[in-house]
Design a protein around this motif. Structure first.
Motif, PDB file in Angstrom:
ATOM      1  N   ALA A  31       0.803   3.996  -2.937  1.00 36.44           N
ATOM      2  CA  ALA A  31       0.479   5.385  -2.612  1.00 36.44           C
ATOM      3  C   ALA A  31       1.548   6.336  -3.117  1.00 36.44           C
ATOM      4  O   ALA A  31       1.267   7.499  -3.452  1.00 36.44           O
ATOM      5  CB  ALA A  31       0.316   5.536  -1.094  1.00 36.44           C
ATOM      6  N   ARG A  52       0.830  -1.210   0.000  1.00 34.31           N
ATOM      7  CA  ARG A  52       0.000   0.000   0.000  1.00 34.31           C
ATOM      8  C   ARG A  52       0.862   1.257   0.000  1.00 34.31           C
ATOM      9  O   ARG A  52       0.551   2.233  -0.687  1.00 34.31           O
ATOM     10  CB  ARG A  52      -0.947  -0.005   1.203  1.00 34.31           C
ATOM     11  CG  ARG A  52      -2.081  -1.012   1.069  1.00 34.31           C
ATOM     12  CD  ARG A  52      -2.923  -1.057   2.331  1.00 34.31           C
ATOM     13  NE  ARG A  52      -3.701   0.157   2.503  1.00 34.31           N
ATOM     14  CZ  ARG A  52      -4.889   0.366   1.933  1.00 34.31           C
ATOM     15  NH1 ARG A  52      -5.416  -0.542   1.149  1.00 34.31           N
ATOM     16  NH2 ARG A  52      -5.543   1.485   2.152  1.00 34.31           N
ATOM     17  N   ARG A  53       1.958   1.246   0.744  1.00 33.40           N
ATOM     18  CA  ARG A  53       2.857   2.405   0.756  1.00 33.40           C
ATOM     19  C   ARG A  53       3.456   2.625  -0.629  1.00 33.40           C
ATOM     20  O   ARG A  53       3.547   3.756  -1.100  1.00 33.40           O
ATOM     21  CB  ARG A  53       3.969   2.201   1.788  1.00 33.40           C
ATOM     22  CG  ARG A  53       3.517   2.369   3.231  1.00 33.40           C
ATOM     23  CD  ARG A  53       4.707   2.504   4.168  1.00 33.40           C
ATOM     24  NE  ARG A  53       5.551   1.312   4.178  1.00 33.40           N
ATOM     25  CZ  ARG A  53       5.388   0.286   4.986  1.00 33.40           C
ATOM     26  NH1 ARG A  53       4.384   0.282   5.864  1.00 33.40           N
ATOM     27  NH2 ARG A  53       6.195  -0.756   4.945  1.00 33.40           N
TER      28      ARG A  53
END
Length: 524
Positions: free
Chosen positions: A129, A125-126
């Motif tokens: 993003a 997810r990082r």
């Protein structure tokens, strides 16, 4: 030879195995035990889910997870739907994984939840993003819980319930042997990951050969410690077992206590692995408390194999067959292999002879002298994914693969690999590429210049040493840099020592002369 004729494709092999070995135990994972008929049904369900999700032949589907039953089912389901499998190294951090996902154009990713204390979902997810072209990636979490915008494995499988078995079988039958089956990313001297394209037919033929030379048979019980993201784990493990109806016992992490427990409890007969694994097994103080009498076949490689190790496996553990082999992703993972009955000295000192259907030669000034190892045959990749320049630099016009390894052929055709042109070194069985590590270390704000070499290590075989030029006035220490590296890259890539230098030795063309660095004591 059945490989690329009778089976035709990997889904053809799955169907063959599920029928031919229907009642035999296929996979053991803790208390879960499934037969080959049950494995075939699970793979059909996985294929149905891929079809319902819109996976089309040729789409790239990635998997970032440790050795588990779900890995086997997810991967075989995707490949059987005609997708091209992209296995990701479980040691990768988010940025490393996202780079391969972006380069491969993967449209779906199967990812584990948490492994070795790291949340792969959070890491992914990082990375997503932060941007990088992964907006369209469809993520399936191989766990019971997942963020709202990701799907669980259970939910993913449920989506395929409306796809009938007839449609799934038609998709399986449509998969052709010449289609790409997987895209294994490796790194070269530039450090840029390159995906070797291997087909279904190449995979089937290569691991029918491997199974034949190793003597793998129905009834064998195979502990697969080698990671599935590596050809040795997936193809010499899962694919080879499917060809013979052997039982797969996946082990997610190398832990010698767990290996010993599995060997005894499951009456394991086959244990391939790097020399470090085998050495740890032999030297374990509690080895004598475990019944290892079922172990009959060990296949190793990836590093120098001491003659004493071969002798101890035969004498102390009574292992009937110990073999060494050599391969690389660009050659379907297998190039040479020893034969059963070879002298222990040949097994320890060489990687054996060319496998059937292939040629191996050394580009040397004279016979018996070292030179670059070249390979030609059915096992050589179709090329690097979307990288014509790199392909042209690796494959000659007449079909020879330039391996980048330096070796010597003896009079009997046995290959001894002596060095690596590409400066690669092997850390506990994992290939580490200096150029890639140098690029990552160069991102540190206090590093002005850096070179990485492999140095001997008693436990891991080789480890990295970094030679670093600090930026003017920077207070950077070796411990600081290694701690930073542990946060930014897979652990096996992290240098174990740092030497600070005023400048790096370079030749007239500006290339770092690494021979002048080796042997320099580390400081800082």
């Amino acid at each position: 030879m059945r490989g690329d004729t009778e089976w035709g494709s990997i889904p053809g092999l799955v169907r063959y195995a599920s029928e031919r070995y229907a009642d035999a135990e296929a996979v053991v994972e803790g208390r879960t035990r499934i037969t080959y008929a049950e494995l075939g049904a699970r793979v059909e369900r996985s294929t149905a889910a891929c079809m319902a999700d819109g996976v089309r032949p040729g789409d790239r589907v990635a998997i970032w997870a440790p050795n588990t039953l779900d890995w086997i089912v997810a991967a075989l389901g995707a490949v059987s739907a005609g997708a091209v499998l992209v296995p990701l190294n479980t040691r990768f951090k988010g940025a490393e994984a996202s780079d391969v996902l972006r380069r491969s154009g993967a449209r779906t990713l199967f990812v584990t939840g948490t492994f070795l204390g790291t949340s792969y979902v959070a890491s992914l997810r990082r990375a997503m993003a932060a941007g990088g072209g992964l907006d369209a990636l469809r993520v399936v979490v191989l766990a019971d819980d997942a963020p709202a915008d990701f799907r669980t494995w259970k939910d993913f499988l449920a989506e395929g319930e409306g796809v009938g078995q007839a449609r799934v079988r038609r998709r399986w039958e449509s998969v052709a042997g010449e289609w790409p089956s997987d895209l294994v990313y490796t790194s070269g001297t530039t450090g840029r990951p390159k995906g070797a394209v291997i087909t279904h037919a190449q995979t089937l033929r290569a691991y029918e050969v491997w199974s034949d030379l190793a003597g793998l048979g129905t009834g064998d019980r195979y502990l697969i410690v080698n990671p599935f993201f590596h050809t040795f784990g997936y193809k010499a493990g899962v694919i080879a077992c499917l060809t013979r109806g052997a039982t797969m016992i996946p082990q997610p992490v190398f832990n010698v206590d767990t290996v010993l427990a599995n060997l005894a409890a499951e009456r394991v007969s086959v244990l391939p692995g790097p020399p470090t694994l085998l050495q740890s097994l032999l030297d374990h103080p509690a080895r004598g408390a475990h019944d290892l009498s079922a172990l009959r076949l060990v296949v190793t490689g990836a590093a120098v194999v001491p003659l004493r190790l071969v002798e101890r496996l035969r004498d102390e553990l009574r292992v009937a067959t110990v073999l060494t082999a050599y391969g690389l992703s660009e050659a379907s993972g297998i190039v040479t292999m020893c034969r059963r009955g070879d002298d222990p000295a040949v097994i320890a000192a060489t990687s054996g002879r060319a496998i059937p259907g292939t040629e191996v030669r050394v580009d040397a000034p004279a016979p018996g002298e070292p030179g670059e190892v070249l390979v030609r045959g059915f096992n050589v990749m179709r090329g690097y994914w979307q990288d014509a320049a790199a392909t042209a630099g690796t494959l000659t016009p007449d079909g020879w693969l330039r391996t980048g390894d330096v070796g010597v052929l003896d009079a009997a055709g046995n290959l001894r690999v002596t060095d690596r042109i590409k400066d690669m070194f092997i850390v506990g069985g994992f290939n580490a590429y200096p150029a890639e590590i140098e690029q990552l270390l160069g991102l540190h704000p206090d590093v002005a210049d850096v070179a990485v070499v492999g140095v001997p290590d008693a436990r891991l075989g080789e480890v990295g040493r970094a030679y670093v030029v600090r930026r003017a006035g920077a207070p950077l220490t070796g411990e600081d840099l290694m701690a930073w590296a542990r946060r930014e890259m897979a652990n096996y890539k992290v240098p174990r020592s740092v030497e600070f230098v005023a400048e790096l030795p370079r030749n007239a063309s500006g290339k770092v002369v690494k021979g002048g660095l080796r042997g320099t004591p580390a400081t800082g």
